[in-house]
Design an enzyme around this catalytic site. Structure first.
Site, PDB file in Angstrom:
ATOM      1  CE  LYS A  11      -3.911  -2.158   2.382  1.00 58.49           C
ATOM      2  NZ  LYS A  11      -4.757  -2.058   3.597  1.00 58.49           N
ATOM      3  CE1 TYR A  51      -9.418  -2.804   0.687  1.00 64.22           C
ATOM      4  CE2 TYR A  51      -8.450  -0.869  -0.341  1.00 64.22           C
ATOM      5  CZ  TYR A  51      -8.308  -2.046   0.378  1.00 64.22           C
ATOM      6  OH  TYR A  51      -7.062  -2.455   0.798  1.00 64.22           O
ATOM      7  CG  PHE A  59     -12.954   1.614   7.685  1.00 64.29           C
ATOM      8  CD1 PHE A  59     -12.537   1.056   6.485  1.00 64.29           C
ATOM      9  CD2 PHE A  59     -13.593   0.795   8.607  1.00 64.29           C
ATOM     10  CE1 PHE A  59     -12.752  -0.280   6.197  1.00 64.29           C
ATOM     11  CE2 PHE A  59     -13.821  -0.551   8.332  1.00 64.29           C
ATOM     12  CZ  PHE A  59     -13.387  -1.089   7.116  1.00 64.29           C
ATOM     13  NE  ARG A  87      -6.715 -14.027   5.839  1.00 63.16           N
ATOM     14  CZ  ARG A  87      -7.283 -12.826   5.943  1.00 63.16           C
ATOM     15  NH1 ARG A  87      -7.142 -11.939   4.977  1.00 63.16           N
ATOM     16  NH2 ARG A  87      -7.999 -12.514   7.001  1.00 63.16           N
ATOM     17  CB  THR A  93      -6.862  -5.839   9.837  1.00 65.27           C
ATOM     18  OG1 THR A  93      -7.320  -6.935   9.047  1.00 65.27           O
ATOM     19  CG2 THR A  93      -7.158  -4.539   9.124  1.00 65.27           C
ATOM     20  NE  ARG A 104      -2.045  -5.800   7.320  1.00 63.58           N
ATOM     21  CZ  ARG A 104      -3.087  -6.489   6.867  1.00 63.58           C
ATOM     22  NH1 ARG A 104      -3.529  -7.552   7.516  1.00 63.58           N
ATOM     23  NH2 ARG A 104      -3.675  -6.110   5.749  1.00 63.58           N
ATOM     24  CG  ASN A 114      -3.375  -2.384   6.968  1.00 58.92           C
ATOM     25  OD1 ASN A 114      -3.252  -1.931   5.839  1.00 58.92           O
ATOM     26  ND2 ASN A 114      -4.387  -3.162   7.314  1.00 58.92           N
ATOM     27  CG  HIS A 117      -5.466  -5.959   0.227  1.00 58.55           C
ATOM     28  ND1 HIS A 117      -6.592  -5.974   1.013  1.00 58.55           N
ATOM     29  CD2 HIS A 117      -5.726  -6.774  -0.827  1.00 58.55           C
ATOM     30  CE1 HIS A 117      -7.504  -6.754   0.438  1.00 58.55           C
ATOM     31  NE2 HIS A 117      -7.008  -7.249  -0.677  1.00 58.55           N
ATOM     32  CD  GLU A 128      -9.007  -8.795  -3.021  1.00 54.75           C
ATOM     33  OE1 GLU A 128      -9.747  -8.249  -2.186  1.00 54.75           O
ATOM     34  OE2 GLU A 128      -7.872  -9.242  -2.729  1.00 54.75           O
TER      35      GLU A 128
HETATM   36  P1  CMP Z   1      -7.262  -4.402   4.126  1.00 58.45           P
HETATM   37  O1  CMP Z   1      -6.784  -5.749   4.544  1.00 58.45           O
HETATM   38  O2  CMP Z   1      -6.744  -3.864   2.849  1.00 58.45           O
HETATM   39  O3  CMP Z   1      -8.866  -4.383   4.086  1.00 58.45           O
HETATM   40  C1  CMP Z   1      -9.623  -3.230   4.318  1.00 58.45           C
HETATM   41  C2  CMP Z   1      -8.794  -2.073   4.783  1.00 58.45           C
HETATM   42  O4  CMP Z   1      -9.509  -1.030   5.418  1.00 58.45           O
HETATM   43  C3  CMP Z   1      -7.827  -2.545   5.864  1.00 58.45           C
HETATM   44  O5  CMP Z   1      -6.834  -3.370   5.306  1.00 58.45           O
HETATM   45  C4  CMP Z   1      -7.344  -1.215   6.412  1.00 58.45           C
HETATM   46  O6  CMP Z   1      -6.365  -0.606   5.594  1.00 58.45           O
HETATM   47  C5  CMP Z   1      -8.620  -0.353   6.318  1.00 58.45           C
HETATM   48  N1  CMP Z   1      -9.279  -0.128   7.603  1.00 58.45           N
HETATM   49  C6  CMP Z   1      -9.375   1.058   8.223  1.00 58.45           C
HETATM   50  N2  CMP Z   1     -10.046   0.959   9.356  1.00 58.45           N
HETATM   51  C7  CMP Z   1     -10.417  -0.326   9.496  1.00 58.45           C
HETATM   52  C8  CMP Z   1     -11.156  -1.037  10.484  1.00 58.45           C
HETATM   53  N3  CMP Z   1     -11.660  -0.459  11.570  1.00 58.45           N
HETATM   54  N4  CMP Z   1     -11.332  -2.364  10.285  1.00 58.45           N
HETATM   55  C9  CMP Z   1     -10.839  -2.970   9.174  1.00 58.45           C
HETATM   56  N5  CMP Z   1     -10.133  -2.324   8.216  1.00 58.45           N
HETATM   57  C10 CMP Z   1      -9.917  -1.017   8.364  1.00 58.45           C
END
Ligand code: CMP
Length: 143
Positions: A11, A51, A59, A87, A93, A104, A114, A117, A128
């Site tokens: 990212k 997304y 968010f 993962r 996350t 992470r 973070n 992805h 995806e």
């Molecule tokens: P990702 O695994 O790319 O999937 C959704 C993304 O939303 C997550 O990583 C974060 O970058 C972002 N995000 C921001 N806030 C939240 C939250 N509260 N819970 C989950 N994802 C979040």
């Protein structure tokens, strides 16, 4: 166990922190093979579409702004149980909940910024990968 493919993204914060090589090193050290890769600057509509599943989440707008704040590197990873393996390498996350030694836990600033992805299951992985790559972009490893 099966050979799978999954979509991974370094990212904008990961690119900004010069972590592309470090992230790739971790994938390769874990036995995952990169079979397609490209750096791109996402546009607003593209980030919103990628997304879309999070459209109703509080968010979502911030997530889209963050994802278009700089270039990303997208790659297809291939290997034994690649979806779950990726993962594990990424960690949870929320970096506060991510296991020690994961990407992470080591590098993410927050639950939003973070670093990486990764697809969360086989159907997501298929969709995806197709979002970013044509079949002809993927280079099967023959050696
Ligand atoms: P990702 O695994 O790319 O999937 C959704 C993304 O939303 C997550 O990583 C974060 O970058 C972002 N995000 C921001 N806030 C939240 C939250 N509260 N819970 C989950 N994802 C979040």
């Amino acid at each position: 166990m099966a050979i799978e493919r999954t979509l991974s993204i370094v990212k904008p914060d990961g690119v900004q922190k010069n972590l592309i090589g470090e992230v790739y090193r971790r994938f390769e050290q874990a036995g995952l093979r990169i079979v397609a890769a490209r750096m791109i600057q996402l546009g607003q509509a593209q980030a919103e579409a990628f997304y879309a599943v999070h459209r109703e989440r509080p968010f979502y707008r911030d997530l889209v702004s963050y994802m278009i704040s700089g270039p990303v590197v997208v790659q297809v990873l291939e290997g034994e149980s690649a979806i779950e393996r990726n993962r594990e390498i990424m960690g949870a996350t929320d970096p506060k909940k991510a296991a020690k030694g994961t990407i992470r836990a080591d590098f993410a600033a927050s639950i939003e910024e973070n670093v990486v992805h990764g697809s969360d299951g086989p159907d997501t992985a298929r969709n995806e990968i197709a979002f970013f790559f044509a079949q002809s972009d993927i280079c099967p490893r023959r050696r």
